[in-house]
Write an enzyme that holds these catalytic residues in place. Structure first.
Site, PDB file in Angstrom:
ATOM      1  N   ASN A 109       2.701   0.249  -1.650  1.00  0.00           N
ATOM      2  CA  ASN A 109       2.091  -0.743  -0.761  1.00  0.00           C
ATOM      3  C   ASN A 109       0.791  -1.356  -1.275  1.00  0.00           C
ATOM      4  OD1 ASN A 109       4.155  -0.703   1.059  1.00  0.00           O
ATOM      5  ND2 ASN A 109       3.292   0.970   2.263  1.00  0.00           N
ATOM      6  N   HIS A 277      -3.753  -2.120   0.739  1.00  0.00           N
ATOM      7  CA  HIS A 277      -2.395  -2.490   1.146  1.00  0.00           C
ATOM      8  C   HIS A 277      -2.215  -3.994   0.987  1.00  0.00           C
ATOM      9  CE1 HIS A 277      -1.893   1.126   4.095  1.00  0.00           C
ATOM     10  NE2 HIS A 277      -1.455   1.422   2.894  1.00  0.00           N
ATOM     11  N   HIS A 293      -4.748  13.062  -0.636  1.00  0.00           N
ATOM     12  CA  HIS A 293      -4.019  12.649  -1.833  1.00  0.00           C
ATOM     13  C   HIS A 293      -4.899  12.592  -3.090  1.00  0.00           C
ATOM     14  CE1 HIS A 293      -0.652  11.905   0.626  1.00  0.00           C
ATOM     15  NE2 HIS A 293      -1.135  10.827   1.212  1.00  0.00           N
TER      16      HIS A 293
HETATM   17  N1  CTP Z   1       0.220   3.210  -3.263  1.00  0.00           N
HETATM   18  C1  CTP Z   1      -0.463   2.972  -4.450  1.00  0.00           C
HETATM   19  N2  CTP Z   1      -1.604   2.219  -4.438  1.00  0.00           N
HETATM   20  C2  CTP Z   1      -2.105   1.748  -3.295  1.00  0.00           C
HETATM   21  C3  CTP Z   1      -1.440   2.001  -2.068  1.00  0.00           C
HETATM   22  C4  CTP Z   1      -0.270   2.734  -2.088  1.00  0.00           C
HETATM   23  O1  CTP Z   1      -0.030   3.418  -5.500  1.00  0.00           O
HETATM   24  N3  CTP Z   1      -3.215   1.013  -3.329  1.00  0.00           N
HETATM   25  C5  CTP Z   1       1.485   3.962  -3.288  1.00  0.00           C
HETATM   26  C6  CTP Z   1       1.327   5.450  -2.953  1.00  0.00           C
HETATM   27  O2  CTP Z   1       2.243   6.190  -3.728  1.00  0.00           O
HETATM   28  C7  CTP Z   1       1.703   5.513  -1.480  1.00  0.00           C
HETATM   29  C8  CTP Z   1       2.762   4.428  -1.375  1.00  0.00           C
HETATM   30  O3  CTP Z   1       2.346   3.412  -2.295  1.00  0.00           O
HETATM   31  O4  CTP Z   1       2.232   6.740  -1.076  1.00  0.00           O
HETATM   32  C9  CTP Z   1       2.893   3.862   0.024  1.00  0.00           C
HETATM   33  O5  CTP Z   1       1.630   3.403   0.451  1.00  0.00           O
HETATM   34  P1  CTP Z   1       1.042   3.796   1.872  1.00  0.00           P
HETATM   35  O6  CTP Z   1       1.965   3.402   2.929  1.00  0.00           O
HETATM   36  O7  CTP Z   1      -0.330   3.303   1.905  1.00  0.00           O
HETATM   37  O8  CTP Z   1       0.996   5.369   1.795  1.00  0.00           O
HETATM   38  P2  CTP Z   1      -0.223   6.204   2.393  1.00  0.00           P
HETATM   39  O9  CTP Z   1      -0.151   6.121   3.869  1.00  0.00           O
HETATM   40  O10 CTP Z   1      -1.492   5.836   1.769  1.00  0.00           O
HETATM   41  O11 CTP Z   1       0.050   7.617   1.890  1.00  0.00           O
HETATM   42  P3  CTP Z   1       1.077   8.615   2.460  1.00  0.00           P
HETATM   43  O12 CTP Z   1       2.017   7.904   3.392  1.00  0.00           O
HETATM   44  O13 CTP Z   1       1.736   9.110   1.247  1.00  0.00           O
HETATM   45  O14 CTP Z   1       0.224   9.624   3.178  1.00  0.00           O
END
Ligand code: CTP
Length: 319
Positions: A109, A277, A293
């Protein structure tokens, strides 16, 4: 020890997790990548020693009954009960049974996707995995629309759908799910306490509106098994992100895996700001102690695998 060689060069990065440098993009240039089938097969084989993604992707109906008590994976002292609604949404067979795809995309995302024009390319994969019900319609030129599996942390109900507090938000939520006809909706309901009501509301709406998604609820052993695989390869991940969980599981179902939207850094390689995002204003908090994380370490791990041809990270624009 499970063959540590594919990831050995990741270890040296662990002390510089939050550093952003041009190294992040070293060898990410699109021209020099070729698929390393041998390494990819080896990784799949090693992951299978820790988990069976076909099974661990979901708890099945036959293994539980309504009223059963579940201990949360990350909060062992807290429990929840299997509600009637949740029970009804458990699949009877694995939603990924016998699924094998030649080329898959996993879409993270990160705001790095904005202005990428990667939508068409992403939609050309046989199987597309997305995370946390991220919106696609308004961003389709950059992120595509095709979705074969999408995750939904219970917190998404609060963050993106205002806890379904009004008719309008409930309608939006149902409309989003209805756009996913036939796709797998993967809900990690038993990872951490706190999401019980949100999962229940979502389950109720899915049933009430007979939404045609195929729900899946990860097994209670998945998270530790995934962490175990990476730890054995010297990648000290506190708690794997959704993106890394998806990659680890996808190795079972996909030959070639391509990642988009993985960029946990506030600046792009040219030094321009990047949103956390692509679709909201959430801030980078991975460096804070409260974040569970270790995203930059995950990124470097994935980048090492990219350089070795086991997967392909796309961080630039598509043509
Ligand atoms: N991601 C990334 N860089 C970002 C945001 C997200 O690499 N700036 C990747 C991560 O592997 C993340 C995935 O995209 O798990 C989905 O993003 P998100 O929905 O933001 O996940 P989070 O809520 O941040 O993390 P999680 O659901 O794993 O707790």
């Amino acid at each position: 020890k499970v063959d540590p060689s594919p990831l050995s060069s990741v270890v040296k990065y662990t002390s510089q997790q939050s550093a952003l440098s041009s190294n992040n993009t070293a060898n990410l240039s699109s021209n020099h990548w070729s698929f390393n089938k041998t390494l990819s097969n080896l990784i799949r084989k090693n992951i299978l020693r820790f988990l069976d993604p076909e099974r661990d992707i979901s708890i099945l109906k036959g293994t539980l009954k309504p009223g059963d008590v579940i201990h949360y994976v990350l909060d062992r002292h807290s429990t929840t009960n299997i509600s009637e609604n949740l029970y009804r949404l458990l699949p009877t067979v694995s939603p990924m049974r016998n699924q094998h795809h030649r080329r898959c995309a996993i879409v993270g995302n990160s705001g790095i996707l904005l202005n990428s024009s990667c939508g068409q390319e992403i939609d050309s994969y046989e199987f597309v995995i997305r995370c946390n019900l991220a919106p696609v319609k308004e961003y389709s030129a950059d992120v595509g629309q095709r979705t074969n599996l999408v995750t939904m942390n219970p917190s998404v109900v609060q963050r993106a759908f205002q806890d379904l507090a009004s008719d309008e938000w409930r309608e939006r939520f149902v409309a989003r799910l209805q756009s996913l006809q036939g796709s797998v909706l993967w809900i990690p309901a038993f990872m951490a306490k706190g999401g019980e009501e949100r999962v229940e509301w979502a389950a109720r709406l899915i049933l009430l509106h007979t939404v045609g998604v195929r729900t899946a609820f990860p097994s209670l052993r998945l998270l530790h098994a995934v962490r175990g695989y990476w730890l054995t390869n010297n990648v000290q991940i506190k708690r794997p992100t959704t993106g890394l969980l998806m990659y680890t599981m996808a190795t079972r179902f996909c030959e070639e895996i391509h990642l988009y939207g993985f960029w946990p850094f506030p600046l792009d390689p040219q030094g321009r700001p990047v949103r956390y995002h692509y679709y909201d204003t959430m801030k980078y908090d991975y460096a804070s102690h409260s974040s569970p994380h270790t995203m930059p370490l995950e990124f470097r791990t994935l980048n090492t695998l990219h350089r070795k041809g086991a997967l392909r990270l796309h961080t630039g624009t598509c043509h």
